[in-house]
Design a protein around this motif. Structure first.
Motif, mmCIF file in Angstrom:
data_model
loop_
_atom_site.group_PDB
_atom_site.id
_atom_site.type_symbol
_atom_site.label_atom_id
_atom_site.label_comp_id
_atom_site.label_asym_id
_atom_site.label_seq_id
_atom_site.Cartn_x
_atom_site.Cartn_y
_atom_site.Cartn_z
ATOM 1 N N ILE A 106 23.379 34.704 -0.106
ATOM 2 C CA ILE A 106 23.463 35.702 0.960
ATOM 3 C C ILE A 106 22.370 35.416 1.985
ATOM 4 N N ILE A 107 22.771 35.344 3.252
ATOM 5 C CA ILE A 107 21.842 35.108 4.353
ATOM 6 C C ILE A 107 22.003 36.251 5.346
ATOM 7 N N LYS A 108 20.940 36.984 5.584
ATOM 8 C CA LYS A 108 21.002 38.098 6.518
ATOM 9 C C LYS A 108 20.520 37.668 7.894
ATOM 10 N N ASN A 109 21.134 38.235 8.908
ATOM 11 C CA ASN A 109 20.718 37.913 10.267
ATOM 12 C C ASN A 109 19.303 38.423 10.505
ATOM 13 N N ASN A 110 18.589 37.705 11.339
ATOM 14 C CA ASN A 110 17.208 38.064 11.637
ATOM 15 C C ASN A 110 16.960 37.802 13.115
ATOM 16 N N PRO A 111 16.421 38.776 13.850
ATOM 17 C CA PRO A 111 16.178 38.580 15.289
ATOM 18 C C PRO A 111 15.317 37.365 15.588
ATOM 19 N N LEU A 112 14.472 36.965 14.641
ATOM 20 C CA LEU A 112 13.614 35.800 14.858
ATOM 21 C C LEU A 112 14.441 34.528 15.016
ATOM 22 N N LEU A 113 15.577 34.454 14.298
ATOM 23 C CA LEU A 113 16.433 33.279 14.420
ATOM 24 C C LEU A 113 16.999 33.160 15.821
ATOM 25 N N LEU A 114 17.473 34.267 16.362
ATOM 26 C CA LEU A 114 18.075 34.254 17.695
ATOM 27 C C LEU A 114 17.036 33.907 18.754
ATOM 28 N N SER A 115 15.805 34.359 18.555
ATOM 29 C CA SER A 115 14.756 34.065 19.534
ATOM 30 C C SER A 115 14.410 32.583 19.568
ATOM 31 N N GLU A 116 14.669 31.864 18.449
ATOM 32 C CA GLU A 116 14.381 30.437 18.380
ATOM 33 C C GLU A 116 15.557 29.577 18.834
ATOM 34 N N TRP A 117 16.729 30.200 19.033
ATOM 35 C CA TRP A 117 17.934 29.448 19.399
ATOM 36 C C TRP A 117 17.996 29.345 20.915
ATOM 37 N N LYS A 118 17.757 28.152 21.445
ATOM 38 C CA LYS A 118 17.621 27.974 22.895
ATOM 39 C C LYS A 118 18.885 27.437 23.563
ATOM 40 N N THR A 119 19.812 26.867 22.803
ATOM 41 C CA THR A 119 20.914 26.128 23.423
ATOM 42 C C THR A 119 22.222 26.907 23.519
ATOM 43 N N GLY A 120 22.381 28.008 22.836
ATOM 44 C CA GLY A 120 23.654 28.727 22.811
ATOM 45 C C GLY A 120 23.977 29.407 24.130
ATOM 46 N N SER A 121 25.280 29.566 24.398
ATOM 47 C CA SER A 121 25.725 30.291 25.589
ATOM 48 C C SER A 121 25.523 31.788 25.370
ATOM 49 N N PRO A 122 25.543 32.602 26.439
ATOM 50 C CA PRO A 122 25.389 34.053 26.275
ATOM 51 C C PRO A 122 26.434 34.653 25.334
ATOM 52 N N VAL A 123 27.689 34.167 25.400
ATOM 53 C CA VAL A 123 28.737 34.691 24.511
ATOM 54 C C VAL A 123 28.433 34.331 23.059
ATOM 55 N N GLU A 124 28.021 33.069 22.822
ATOM 56 C CA GLU A 124 27.693 32.639 21.465
ATOM 57 C C GLU A 124 26.519 33.440 20.907
ATOM 58 N N LYS A 125 25.507 33.666 21.735
ATOM 59 C CA LYS A 125 24.346 34.430 21.280
ATOM 60 C C LYS A 125 24.710 35.876 20.976
ATOM 61 N N LYS A 126 25.640 36.427 21.764
ATOM 62 C CA LYS A 126 26.053 37.808 21.511
ATOM 63 C C LYS A 126 26.808 37.906 20.195
ATOM 64 N N ILE A 127 27.675 36.911 19.903
ATOM 65 C CA ILE A 127 28.415 36.913 18.642
ATOM 66 C C ILE A 127 27.449 36.805 17.469
ATOM 67 N N ILE A 128 26.482 35.879 17.559
ATOM 68 C CA ILE A 128 25.508 35.707 16.483
ATOM 69 C C ILE A 128 24.668 36.967 16.301
ATOM 70 N N SER A 129 24.308 37.617 17.399
ATOM 71 C CA SER A 129 23.491 38.828 17.303
ATOM 72 C C SER A 129 24.243 39.955 16.595
ATOM 73 N N GLN A 130 25.585 39.918 16.670
ATOM 74 C CA GLN A 130 26.377 40.961 16.028
ATOM 75 C C GLN A 130 26.639 40.670 14.548
ATOM 76 N N LEU A 131 26.360 39.432 14.108
ATOM 77 C CA LEU A 131 26.560 39.071 12.706
ATOM 78 C C LEU A 131 25.468 39.712 11.862
ATOM 79 N N GLU A 132 25.879 40.407 10.826
ATOM 80 C CA GLU A 132 24.926 41.102 9.960
ATOM 81 C C GLU A 132 24.501 40.241 8.775
ATOM 82 N N CYS A 133 25.476 39.627 8.096
ATOM 83 C CA CYS A 133 25.113 38.754 6.984
ATOM 84 C C CYS A 133 26.257 37.809 6.628
ATOM 85 N N PHE A 134 25.878 36.702 6.004
ATOM 86 C CA PHE A 134 26.817 35.727 5.442
ATOM 87 C C PHE A 134 26.694 35.803 3.933
#
Length: 408
Positions: free
Chosen positions: A354-382
């Motif tokens: 189980i991997i939970k989303n963490n805002p720190l991950l998104l802050s380190e992701w520099k290459t994604g498009s705004p739509v991709e980042k929004k989708i990832i930000s809405q992901l709660e866990c894998f």
């Protein structure tokens, strides 16, 4: 009068059936050397989409006011198939995926390609970012690479395969199939209001119960895997982890933290004297603990030393995040980060990750498009789990007011 009403109702029913239910199940665009096939039932998806629209009409109005709906397949000049076919070819890099569409209006397709700012390369091939597109014999070939376009086109023209959708998908909105000669392993894909489930299990509720028991844990990462799963995961990272290590199962947990990292550089002043310069940057640094359970921990230690995964400072170097320390117990070998030790979770008794989303991950992701980042930000866990030959994956999204099928 009754006859006319009956005729009208019959025509309406027939139209609804042919538009939303009748399907051509022949898969004409799947090459013979396909080893992974993804299918999407477009008509089931359309029915589900309409159902959600009827249940959330205000959301569609909000989306239109915000800037309109995104372009769909109808805007591209391509014919929408009853089953969208996405495939991977045997022996090709895992990142190379392809799909083929019939062209309904080539000029409309060319206009769409121009609007989307695709760059023309050669032989009716176009490229934008990591998407490649080729027009060939009335078909449009789309892929994350253009390297196999010619072989795919030849395969389609020769009509090598006679695959039927019913061999791969059954009542779900999508499927993922692994093809190895005559053997095929099918996994259903179900899209719910706030999650996506991928499974081949007839009893997915058993895995859902496991998830409900561990999803309240605060750790960013938690896992428990047996020897077979360890070897499979190790192969993904090109690590040779064999049975000779004697590890029976692994428990693991990790927390993410942002820490200050001091960088020292050297320069020269106006008089050419060497001066030291210090700067501080924030980096992600996990705190973690791994327990490798074994009836013979000494055997595991010897194996790691032979692989040179344990250095002279008793650190496990196969884990890239340092520093850590290796501790041998009676029934296990533990590997722990030394900055902030974390406690291992209690044993569940089933293979899971189980991997939970963490805002720190998104802050380190520099290459994604705004739509991709929004989708990832809405992901709660894998969540992944398996028992014997039953497999289950769940992507849990935050419970926003908009269902997944209506888009971000």
């Amino acid at each position: 009068m009754k006859k006319y009403i009956a005729l009208i109702l019959f025509l309406i029913a027939a139209t609804v059936y042919f538009v939303f239910y009748h399907q051509d199940k022949a898969l004409r665009f799947v090459p013979e050397n396909t080893d992974i096939l993804i299918l999407v039932d477009m008509k089931k998806g359309t029915r589900q989409y309409i159902s959600e629209i009827l249940g959330h009409p205000s959301l569609i109005m909000e989306k239109n006011k915000a800037g309109g709906a995104p372009a769909s397949l109808k805007d591209t000049g391509l014919k929408i198939p009853d089953f969208l076919q996405i495939f991977h070819l045997q022996g090709s890099p895992f990142s190379h995926w392809y799909s083929v569409f019939e062209i309904k209006d080539e000029q409309k397709l060319l206009n769409y390609v121009k609007r989307q700012e695709f760059i023309s390369t050669e032989n009716n091939t176009f490229k934008k970012d990591f998407i490649f597109l080729k027009i060939s014999d009335g078909n449009c070939l789309i892929g994350t690479s253009g390297s196999a376009f010619e072989s795919v086109a030849i395969s389609i023209r020769s009509g090598e395969t006679d695959y039927q959708a019913s061999s791969f998908i059954d009542r779900s909105i999508g499927s993922i199939s692994f093809i190895s000669g005559p053997r095929t392993r099918n996994f259903s894909v179900d899209l719910h209001e706030h999650d996506i489930e991928i499974k081949n299990s007839f009893h997915p509720e058993n895995f859902s119960q496991i998830l409900s028991g561990i999803e309240n844990r605060t750790s960013f990462f938690s896992a428990e895997t047996d020897a077979r799963n360890i070897r499979d995961i190790a192969r993904l990272f090109n690590i040779d982890f064999t049975e000779t290590a004697g590890v029976e199962y692994v428990q693991a947990t990790a927390q993410l933290k942002q820490v200050n990292d001091t960088i020292i550089t050297y320069g020269y002043d106006d008089h050419f004297n060497e001066i030291e310069k210090k700067s501080v940057q924030k980096i992600l640094q996990p705190d973690y603990a791994f327990a490798l359970h074994s009836a013979d921990p000494e055997k595991a230690i010897r194996y790691f030393q032979e692989k040179k995964w344990i250095n002279d400072r008793n650190q496990f170097t196969a884990i890239p995040f340092q520093p850590n320390t290796v501790v041998k117990n009676k029934k296990s070998v533990e590997i722990m980060s030394v900055r902030n030790p974390v406690k291992l979770p209690s044993k569940v008794g089933t293979n899971y990750i189980i991997i939970k989303n963490n805002p720190l991950l998104l802050s380190e992701w520099k290459t994604g498009s705004p739509v991709e980042k929004k989708i990832i930000s809405q992901l709660e866990c894998f969540f992944y789990a398996n028992r014997n030959h039953e497999y289950y994956v769940k992507l849990q999204f935050k419970k926003e007011k908009r269902p997944l099928i209506l888009g971000p």
